[in-house]
Design an enzyme around this catalytic site. Structure first.
Site, PDB file in Angstrom:
ATOM      1  N   ARG A  21      29.793 -18.342  13.382  1.00  0.00           N
ATOM      2  CA  ARG A  21      28.353 -18.662  13.321  1.00  0.00           C
ATOM      3  C   ARG A  21      27.496 -17.414  13.100  1.00  0.00           C
ATOM      4  NH1 ARG A  21      27.953 -24.060  15.424  1.00  0.00           N
ATOM      5  NH2 ARG A  21      25.898 -24.053  14.530  1.00  0.00           N
ATOM      6  N   ARG A  32      21.267 -17.989  12.854  1.00  0.00           N
ATOM      7  CA  ARG A  32      20.153 -17.863  13.769  1.00  0.00           C
ATOM      8  C   ARG A  32      19.970 -16.541  14.486  1.00  0.00           C
ATOM      9  NH1 ARG A  32      22.305 -22.786  16.808  1.00  0.00           N
ATOM     10  NH2 ARG A  32      24.145 -21.547  16.385  1.00  0.00           N
ATOM     11  N   ARG A  79      14.244 -19.669   7.058  1.00  0.00           N
ATOM     12  CA  ARG A  79      14.363 -21.034   7.576  1.00  0.00           C
ATOM     13  C   ARG A  79      12.998 -21.658   7.845  1.00  0.00           C
ATOM     14  NH1 ARG A  79      14.787 -25.187   9.641  1.00  0.00           N
ATOM     15  NH2 ARG A  79      16.320 -26.023  11.100  1.00  0.00           N
ATOM     16  N   ASP A 137      27.749 -26.534   6.759  1.00  0.00           N
ATOM     17  CA  ASP A 137      28.001 -27.173   8.049  1.00  0.00           C
ATOM     18  C   ASP A 137      29.201 -28.096   7.909  1.00  0.00           C
ATOM     19  OD1 ASP A 137      26.408 -27.303  10.781  1.00  0.00           O
ATOM     20  OD2 ASP A 137      27.419 -29.209  10.461  1.00  0.00           O
ATOM     21  N   TYR A 166      31.715 -37.090  15.692  1.00  0.00           N
ATOM     22  CA  TYR A 166      30.319 -37.254  15.257  1.00  0.00           C
ATOM     23  C   TYR A 166      30.101 -38.589  14.543  1.00  0.00           C
ATOM     24  CZ  TYR A 166      29.264 -32.515  16.700  1.00  0.00           C
ATOM     25  OH  TYR A 166      29.061 -31.392  17.457  1.00  0.00           O
TER      26      TYR A 166
HETATM   27  O1  CP3 Z   1      29.739 -19.654  10.988  1.00  0.00           O
HETATM   28  C1  CP3 Z   1      28.757 -19.572  10.244  1.00  0.00           C
HETATM   29  O2  CP3 Z   1      27.882 -18.723  10.400  1.00  0.00           O
HETATM   30  C2  CP3 Z   1      28.660 -20.510   9.052  1.00  0.00           C
HETATM   31  C3  CP3 Z   1      27.819 -21.636   9.220  1.00  0.00           C
HETATM   32  C4  CP3 Z   1      28.161 -22.757  10.179  1.00  0.00           C
HETATM   33  C5  CP3 Z   1      27.150 -23.620  10.676  1.00  0.00           C
HETATM   34  N1  CP3 Z   1      27.749 -24.616  11.371  1.00  0.00           N
HETATM   35  C6  CP3 Z   1      25.699 -23.449  10.445  1.00  0.00           C
HETATM   36  C7  CP3 Z   1      24.754 -24.112  11.359  1.00  0.00           C
HETATM   37  C8  CP3 Z   1      29.385 -23.236  10.655  1.00  0.00           C
HETATM   38  C9  CP3 Z   1      30.788 -22.674  10.476  1.00  0.00           C
HETATM   39  C10 CP3 Z   1      29.106 -24.412  11.409  1.00  0.00           C
HETATM   40  C11 CP3 Z   1      30.165 -25.230  12.035  1.00  0.00           C
HETATM   41  C12 CP3 Z   1      29.790 -26.328  12.915  1.00  0.00           C
HETATM   42  N2  CP3 Z   1      28.750 -27.197  12.781  1.00  0.00           N
HETATM   43  C13 CP3 Z   1      30.571 -26.750  14.030  1.00  0.00           C
HETATM   44  C14 CP3 Z   1      31.887 -26.133  14.438  1.00  0.00           C
HETATM   45  C15 CP3 Z   1      31.738 -24.850  15.152  1.00  0.00           C
HETATM   46  C16 CP3 Z   1      31.168 -24.933  16.541  1.00  0.00           C
HETATM   47  O3  CP3 Z   1      30.151 -24.295  16.765  1.00  0.00           O
HETATM   48  O4  CP3 Z   1      31.768 -25.600  17.395  1.00  0.00           O
HETATM   49  C17 CP3 Z   1      29.928 -27.848  14.598  1.00  0.00           C
HETATM   50  C18 CP3 Z   1      30.372 -28.620  15.824  1.00  0.00           C
HETATM   51  C19 CP3 Z   1      28.779 -28.138  13.800  1.00  0.00           C
HETATM   52  C20 CP3 Z   1      27.794 -29.248  13.954  1.00  0.00           C
HETATM   53  C21 CP3 Z   1      26.436 -28.732  14.229  1.00  0.00           C
HETATM   54  N3  CP3 Z   1      25.642 -28.058  13.313  1.00  0.00           N
HETATM   55  C22 CP3 Z   1      25.698 -28.839  15.440  1.00  0.00           C
HETATM   56  C23 CP3 Z   1      26.215 -29.499  16.693  1.00  0.00           C
HETATM   57  C24 CP3 Z   1      24.466 -28.217  15.225  1.00  0.00           C
HETATM   58  C25 CP3 Z   1      23.283 -28.173  16.159  1.00  0.00           C
HETATM   59  C26 CP3 Z   1      23.479 -27.254  17.274  1.00  0.00           C
HETATM   60  C27 CP3 Z   1      23.526 -25.820  16.842  1.00  0.00           C
HETATM   61  O5  CP3 Z   1      24.593 -25.218  16.966  1.00  0.00           O
HETATM   62  O6  CP3 Z   1      22.494 -25.338  16.385  1.00  0.00           O
HETATM   63  C28 CP3 Z   1      24.461 -27.686  13.914  1.00  0.00           C
HETATM   64  C29 CP3 Z   1      23.367 -26.933  13.274  1.00  0.00           C
HETATM   65  C30 CP3 Z   1      23.692 -25.646  12.607  1.00  0.00           C
HETATM   66  N4  CP3 Z   1      24.796 -25.391  11.842  1.00  0.00           N
HETATM   67  C31 CP3 Z   1      22.855 -24.496  12.601  1.00  0.00           C
HETATM   68  C32 CP3 Z   1      23.509 -23.518  11.815  1.00  0.00           C
HETATM   69  C33 CP3 Z   1      23.032 -22.146  11.473  1.00  0.00           C
HETATM   70  C34 CP3 Z   1      21.494 -24.390  13.268  1.00  0.00           C
HETATM   71  C35 CP3 Z   1      20.497 -25.105  12.453  1.00  0.00           C
HETATM   72  C36 CP3 Z   1      19.199 -24.407  12.292  1.00  0.00           C
HETATM   73  O7  CP3 Z   1      19.095 -23.398  11.569  1.00  0.00           O
HETATM   74  O8  CP3 Z   1      18.235 -24.930  12.857  1.00  0.00           O
END
Ligand code: CP3
Length: 345
Positions: free
Chosen positions: A25, A29, A38, A75, A153
């Site tokens: 990640r 953020r 963003r 994502d 999900y």
């Molecule tokens: O790793 C990286 O930097 C690449 C980008 C990436 C994102 N999501 C961007 C993202 C990756 C690899 C993911 C994977 C992801 N997404 C997972 C598996 C990894 C983990 O953390 O367990 C899961 C379960 C998700 C589903 C998801 N996406 C959730 C539950 C959420 C909301 C909660 C949160 O973590 O913010 C997201 C949103 C998300 N995905 C954001 C980002 C940068 C935040 C959104 C924003 O910018 O407002």
């Protein structure tokens, strides 16, 4: 040829002058430049679905944190989206699906045939643009959610502490569960294959909710499908990260992947004794360590590095970096790894 291929060499178990490091990640953020970009957009999906912007955000941590691998900004939920179950990313709450799959009839909500190349063309375009921007500096990691986590999900419709609706289905309708898991698996294989064709240098599966299943259920509803995916990419650098699945590590030693991700509950030495030297281990510091002062971060990172007894390690946190972490602290972690010479050059 990549200028820095430490990450790929660690996958192959080759000698390395120092351990590679990146953050799950990392694209997003924690970086101020991400937050600025963003805030100008309609939402998360616009960023994910606009290849030029996704590539830009993928490159931000490469420039700012100087990590040894880039991970594509996207994502895991683009897969259910492509299958016909669209999601919204609700500000400060997370993903939300207005439709869910909980019965045979619900399967008709999904598209029968998924044209992965067409539906996810924005991802493949982002990969090509990112590879151009990287200019062979470091490898690019592509990724997908593991079928079990995507299933969670699609059944639950949103995040949950227990995912009890998803788990309920394993007991009440295992035939439907297998049908859905099978469909997710087939789309994921095609999706990852097209990521490779577009230029990614490695792949990672995120099974964020592995830990809510016991060993036996995870073998049947989790690892069986992961094995099918990994087999399709045998020989390619491939990490399986099953968060919380310590009890299944011994089963995972048999997967034909090159690396396993460890969360912070999995002791590295114990993990090594279970998986032997056949796999590279990735991880596994507590993401909350980055809230500590810089001296503590450095000390704990060195402690982890000192515990390694082979070149088969990629340094990372045990889960994604938290959004409110000061990126200067992330940098201390990264620099500590980069200044540490291994015995395996
Ligand atoms: O790793 C990286 O930097 C690449 C980008 C990436 C994102 N999501 C961007 C993202 C990756 C690899 C993911 C994977 C992801 N997404 C997972 C598996 C990894 C983990 O953390 O367990 C899961 C379960 C998700 C589903 C998801 N996406 C959730 C539950 C959420 C909301 C909660 C949160 O973590 O913010 C997201 C949103 C998300 N995905 C954001 C980002 C940068 C935040 C959104 C924003 O910018 O407002």
């Amino acid at each position: 040829m990549l200028k820095n291929d430490l990450y790929l060499r660690a996958h192959r178990g080759e000698s390395i002058p120092r351990y590679p490091v990146w953050l799950m990640r990392q694209a997003g953020r924690i970086l101020p430049e991400y937050r600025i970009l963003r805030s100008k957009l309609s939402g998360f999906k616009e960023l994910v679905e606009t290849p030029g912007l996704a590539a830009e955000v993928t490159l931000q941590p490469v420039d700012r944190l100087d990590v040894d691998a880039a991970i594509l900004f996207s994502d895991i939920l683009v897969v259910p989206d492509a299958m016909g179950l669209t999601y919204d990313m609700v500000e400060h709450r997370g993903p939300y699906f207005s439709e869910t799959i909980r019965s045979e009839a619900d399967l008709f909500k999904l598209d029968g045939e998924v044209d992965v190349k067409e539906r996810l063309s924005y991802v493949f375009e982002a990969i090509k643009l990112t590879k151009e921007g990287l200019n062979n500096r470091i490898p690019l990691i592509g990724f997908a959610g593991a079928p079990w986590t995507i299933f969670c999900y699609m059944v639950e419709g949103k995040g949950s502490k227990t995912f009890s609706e998803a788990k309920k289905l394993l007991y009440t309708n295992p035939v439907l569960a297998h049908e859905l898991l099978g469909r997710i698996t087939d789309v994921t294989i095609e999706y990852m294959r097209e990521q490779v064709n577009s230029g990614v240098d490695a792949l990672q599966l995120f099974d964020s909710w592995a830990g809510i299943l016991g060993r036996e259920q995870y073998a049947v509803f989790g690892l069986g499908y992961i094995a099918k995916i990994v087999k399709a990419f045998e020989g390619f650098p491939f990490t399986v990260f099953s968060k919380g699945a310590l009890g299944s590590l011994i089963d995972m030693a048999n997967l034909p992947c090159t690396a396993l991700g460890l969360d912070w509950n999995m002791e590295v030495e114990l993990a090594r004794s279970l998986v032997k030297e056949t796999k590279t281990l990735q991880g596994n510091l507590d993401p909350c360590l980055l809230y500590a002062n810089k001296k503590t971060i450095e000390g704990e990172t060195k402690k982890l590095l000192n515990s390694f007894k082979s070149p088969r390690h990629i340094v990372n946190l045990g889960h994604g970096v938290y959004p409110d972490v000061d990126f200067e602290h992330a940098k201390v972690f990264i620099n500590t790894v980069k200044n540490y010479e291994t015995k395996y050059a």
